[in-house]
Design a protein around this motif. Sequence first.
Motif, mmCIF file in Angstrom:
data_model
loop_
_atom_site.group_PDB
_atom_site.id
_atom_site.type_symbol
_atom_site.label_atom_id
_atom_site.label_comp_id
_atom_site.label_asym_id
_atom_site.label_seq_id
_atom_site.Cartn_x
_atom_site.Cartn_y
_atom_site.Cartn_z
ATOM 1 N N PRO A 324 -51.036 -82.594 25.251
ATOM 2 C CA PRO A 324 -50.693 -81.300 25.833
ATOM 3 C C PRO A 324 -49.197 -81.164 26.148
ATOM 4 C CG PRO A 324 -52.586 -82.268 26.939
ATOM 5 C CD PRO A 324 -52.012 -83.328 26.068
ATOM 6 N N THR A 325 -48.754 -79.928 26.273
ATOM 7 C CA THR A 325 -47.376 -79.633 26.647
ATOM 8 C C THR A 325 -47.258 -79.548 28.163
ATOM 9 O OG1 THR A 325 -46.891 -78.446 24.601
ATOM 10 C CG2 THR A 325 -45.543 -77.904 26.512
ATOM 11 N N TYR A 326 -46.216 -80.192 28.695
ATOM 12 C CA TYR A 326 -45.935 -80.169 30.130
ATOM 13 C C TYR A 326 -44.481 -79.751 30.355
ATOM 14 C CZ TYR A 326 -50.083 -83.201 30.578
ATOM 15 O OH TYR A 326 -51.343 -83.751 30.526
ATOM 16 N N ALA A 327 -44.263 -79.031 31.437
ATOM 17 C CA ALA A 327 -42.902 -78.769 31.887
ATOM 18 C C ALA A 327 -42.498 -79.858 32.871
ATOM 19 C CB ALA A 327 -42.803 -77.408 32.557
ATOM 20 N N LEU A 328 -41.255 -80.284 32.768
ATOM 21 C CA LEU A 328 -40.743 -81.376 33.579
ATOM 22 C C LEU A 328 -40.427 -80.882 34.996
ATOM 23 C CD1 LEU A 328 -40.243 -84.278 32.587
ATOM 24 C CD2 LEU A 328 -37.824 -83.674 32.320
ATOM 25 N N VAL A 329 -40.973 -81.583 36.011
ATOM 26 C CA VAL A 329 -40.682 -81.308 37.422
ATOM 27 C C VAL A 329 -40.135 -82.599 38.024
ATOM 28 C CG1 VAL A 329 -41.627 -80.613 39.656
ATOM 29 C CG2 VAL A 329 -42.517 -79.581 37.553
ATOM 30 N N ILE A 330 -38.940 -82.530 38.629
ATOM 31 C CA ILE A 330 -38.277 -83.754 39.075
ATOM 32 C C ILE A 330 -37.845 -83.669 40.534
ATOM 33 C CG2 ILE A 330 -37.451 -84.381 36.774
ATOM 34 C CD1 ILE A 330 -34.729 -83.187 37.540
ATOM 35 N N SER A 331 -37.849 -84.820 41.201
ATOM 36 C CA SER A 331 -37.223 -85.005 42.502
ATOM 37 C C SER A 331 -36.239 -86.152 42.334
ATOM 38 C CB SER A 331 -38.259 -85.333 43.576
ATOM 39 O OG SER A 331 -39.183 -84.264 43.728
ATOM 40 N N THR A 332 -34.978 -85.947 42.739
ATOM 41 C CA THR A 332 -33.934 -86.868 42.307
ATOM 42 C C THR A 332 -32.999 -87.288 43.440
ATOM 43 O OG1 THR A 332 -32.095 -85.362 41.807
ATOM 44 C CG2 THR A 332 -33.896 -85.441 40.217
ATOM 45 N N ASN A 333 -32.237 -88.356 43.152
ATOM 46 C CA ASN A 333 -31.222 -88.810 44.088
ATOM 47 C C ASN A 333 -29.945 -87.976 44.017
ATOM 48 O OD1 ASN A 333 -30.450 -89.732 41.572
ATOM 49 N ND2 ASN A 333 -30.475 -91.906 42.121
ATOM 50 N N ALA A 334 -30.026 -86.803 43.399
ATOM 51 C CA ALA A 334 -28.982 -85.788 43.503
ATOM 52 C C ALA A 334 -29.401 -84.677 44.461
ATOM 53 C CB ALA A 334 -28.667 -85.200 42.136
ATOM 54 N N GLY A 335 -30.601 -84.818 45.071
ATOM 55 C CA GLY A 335 -31.067 -83.824 46.029
ATOM 56 C C GLY A 335 -31.823 -82.661 45.421
ATOM 57 N N LEU A 336 -32.369 -82.845 44.233
ATOM 58 C CA LEU A 336 -33.245 -81.832 43.638
ATOM 59 C C LEU A 336 -34.680 -82.190 43.994
ATOM 60 C CD1 LEU A 336 -31.610 -81.576 40.093
ATOM 61 C CD2 LEU A 336 -31.147 -80.173 42.114
ATOM 62 N N TRP A 337 -35.427 -81.251 44.574
ATOM 63 C CA TRP A 337 -36.766 -81.551 45.082
ATOM 64 C C TRP A 337 -37.798 -80.685 44.384
ATOM 65 C CZ3 TRP A 337 -36.906 -85.935 47.397
ATOM 66 C CH2 TRP A 337 -35.787 -86.384 48.094
ATOM 67 N N ARG A 338 -38.698 -81.357 43.644
ATOM 68 C CA ARG A 338 -39.749 -80.687 42.869
ATOM 69 C C ARG A 338 -39.127 -79.536 42.078
ATOM 70 N NH1 ARG A 338 -45.294 -79.476 44.845
ATOM 71 N NH2 ARG A 338 -45.928 -80.730 43.066
ATOM 72 N N TYR A 339 -38.103 -79.905 41.356
ATOM 73 C CA TYR A 339 -37.242 -78.969 40.635
ATOM 74 C C TYR A 339 -37.763 -78.792 39.210
ATOM 75 C CZ TYR A 339 -32.886 -77.312 38.410
ATOM 76 O OH TYR A 339 -31.942 -76.617 37.710
ATOM 77 N N LEU A 340 -37.991 -77.566 38.816
ATOM 78 C CA LEU A 340 -38.482 -77.242 37.482
ATOM 79 C C LEU A 340 -37.292 -77.157 36.534
ATOM 80 C CD1 LEU A 340 -41.143 -76.533 35.980
ATOM 81 C CD2 LEU A 340 -40.636 -74.136 36.440
ATOM 82 N N VAL A 341 -37.122 -78.182 35.715
ATOM 83 C CA VAL A 341 -35.956 -78.272 34.838
ATOM 84 C C VAL A 341 -35.955 -77.148 33.808
ATOM 85 C CG1 VAL A 341 -34.753 -79.737 33.172
ATOM 86 C CG2 VAL A 341 -35.865 -80.771 35.158
ATOM 87 N N GLY A 342 -37.121 -76.815 33.281
ATOM 88 C CA GLY A 342 -37.228 -75.810 32.232
ATOM 89 C C GLY A 342 -37.547 -76.412 30.880
ATOM 90 N N ASP A 343 -37.368 -77.728 30.727
ATOM 91 C CA ASP A 343 -37.709 -78.409 29.480
ATOM 92 C C ASP A 343 -39.209 -78.686 29.426
ATOM 93 O OD1 ASP A 343 -35.032 -78.456 28.911
ATOM 94 O OD2 ASP A 343 -34.761 -80.571 29.412
ATOM 95 N N THR A 344 -39.737 -78.699 28.221
ATOM 96 C CA THR A 344 -41.128 -79.078 28.027
ATOM 97 C C THR A 344 -41.202 -80.327 27.159
ATOM 98 O OG1 THR A 344 -41.366 -77.618 26.104
ATOM 99 C CG2 THR A 344 -41.976 -76.731 28.259
ATOM 100 N N VAL A 345 -42.176 -81.179 27.461
ATOM 101 C CA VAL A 345 -42.356 -82.434 26.735
ATOM 102 C C VAL A 345 -43.826 -82.610 26.391
ATOM 103 C CG1 VAL A 345 -40.394 -83.532 27.889
ATOM 104 C CG2 VAL A 345 -42.685 -83.808 28.841
ATOM 105 N N ARG A 346 -44.057 -83.499 25.435
ATOM 106 C CA ARG A 346 -45.416 -83.879 25.049
ATOM 107 C C ARG A 346 -45.481 -85.396 25.042
ATOM 108 N NH1 ARG A 346 -47.070 -85.272 20.024
ATOM 109 N NH2 ARG A 346 -45.173 -84.360 19.101
ATOM 110 N N PHE A 347 -46.474 -85.952 25.731
ATOM 111 C CA PHE A 347 -46.627 -87.404 25.747
ATOM 112 C C PHE A 347 -47.219 -87.869 24.424
ATOM 113 C CE2 PHE A 347 -46.023 -86.778 30.225
ATOM 114 C CZ PHE A 347 -45.389 -87.948 30.637
ATOM 115 N N THR A 348 -46.612 -88.899 23.875
ATOM 116 C CA THR A 348 -47.115 -89.513 22.650
ATOM 117 C C THR A 348 -47.748 -90.871 22.924
ATOM 118 O OG1 THR A 348 -44.938 -90.501 22.244
ATOM 119 C CG2 THR A 348 -45.382 -88.353 21.255
ATOM 120 N N SER A 349 -47.499 -91.408 24.114
ATOM 121 C CA SER A 349 -48.044 -92.710 24.496
ATOM 122 C C SER A 349 -48.107 -92.788 26.010
ATOM 123 C CB SER A 349 -47.153 -93.840 23.952
ATOM 124 O OG SER A 349 -47.501 -95.084 24.537
ATOM 125 N N LEU A 350 -49.137 -93.474 26.504
ATOM 126 C CA LEU A 350 -49.265 -93.715 27.941
ATOM 127 C C LEU A 350 -49.064 -95.180 28.293
ATOM 128 C CD1 LEU A 350 -52.379 -91.469 28.748
ATOM 129 C CD2 LEU A 350 -49.960 -90.829 28.637
#
Length: 503
Positions: A324-350
């Motif tokens: 499935p397609t997912y949008a990336l949501v990140i919390s970072t050491n730059a102070g972004l909290w549950r931030y919706l980057v806008g990029d979408t990714v698909r997992f090919t391996s777990l």
Amino acid sequence: MAAAVQLGSLPRLARVRQQPLATQAAVLRYLLGRAQGTEWGRRYGYATSLRADEFARRVPVSTYEQLYPELEKVLRGQPNVLWPGPTPHWQARSSGTTNARSKYIPLTTEALHGNHYRAGRDMLALSTHLYPAHRVLQGKTLSLGGTRGPSPFGGAAQAGDVSALIMQGLPSWAEYLRTPPLPLALLDEWEEKIERIAWHVLHQDVRVLAGVPTWMIVLLRRVLTLAGATDISQVWPRLGLFLHGAVAFGPYRELFKQLIPNPQMRYLEIYNASEGYFALQDEPDSEDLLLLLDHGIYYEFLPATEFNSPTPRPVPLEAVEVGPTYALVISTNAGLWRYLVGDTVRFTSLQPYRVRITGRTKHFLNAFGEEVVVENAEAAVAAAARATGTLVRDFTAAPIYFATGAATSRGSHEWAVEFTGPPPADAALFGHTLDQELRRLNSDYDAKRHRDIALAAPRLHLLPAGTFEAWLRSRGRLGGQFKVPRLSNSRQILEEVLACQPA
């Protein structure tokens, strides 16, 4: 030196592959602990004991626009808002926002060293491990980055492309491996920059290229001209690796094979952005990217079914699935909290967690690093319509990629526009206004269009009335709920539309 570079990175990456969930849990504890005394942390009750599910319930998912009131405080110099400590000296700039020409992301010391530089060391370690015969550390890495300058928010901060900010603070050993020197690498006049860099690197022992394919092609072509060579291998016989990112490499692959016909030439992709360095290609025969899970970023993933939800509910890493397609949501050491980057990714391996970049949550054009979003396009078309006294009914646009057989070809955008009423009497004025308005709205597009170095002027098709209706009908989508996609990095829609023009 190769053994020293590999010593820290490769064993750590192996541990991350084996213990991904424990690694991410530790990253979340670190982030919550560091930020618990900030304005944001106090607002949402941050503590190292806060469970991941409770963190997800308390803290909202935010786009750049939604988080901007807090980001603006940081950018204007207020400390301890989203991340502890004084205001970061660096601000990473990129396009893509709907409410400004550029967006700005604070780049903290922790993000610079614990994310970007750590990932850079990992990529270097993998390069020397995967291709020992190339001896990449015995020559120069030609890195082509962006520019930086004073922050538009005032104060002493510097703002610029994340590549320029990273170069500015490289450790001495890394700067020794890199070319050209900073005064050339950070020039902001791109025509002068390409020319001077080409002369500087012409007789160096370049073994690695690093940068965006769009600009690298421009530079390589100039080097070939100066050297009087037919391929880059004649200029740099030990060149063996290109570390590329920012745009999809597929359309450029054949062109690079023509420029560098050496069968030993290798290519590795990186996935970094202003918000962070997310993944890298760790296997030579696969285009999948290993998700970097111990680089100061906690990941969540928004399913495509939630993209338009007013209360989006991302899932944690352990809940993702292959496919499935997912949008990336990140919390970072730059102070972004549950931030919706806008990029979408698909997992090919777990096992391990590997992804492929699939696009954006919105339609956009980013074939050359220009990051033109729909809002940019609609505003530019509206300005062109006003300038020519016309009314636009529908439009779509796609890239014109570099021609693989042409030494001087440039990329461009191709627009197909249908009007309500007569088309403009002055089509050239419509195209010129469209181009100039995009340059005004979008700094990345403007940089690529500068003196036609990387992007030529857009190509315009004025479509007969009924063309888009015919296209929708051909796809069984004729009706009020169906819309014409405005922008796409694929040419499929544009070419289908052009083929539907009434005879």
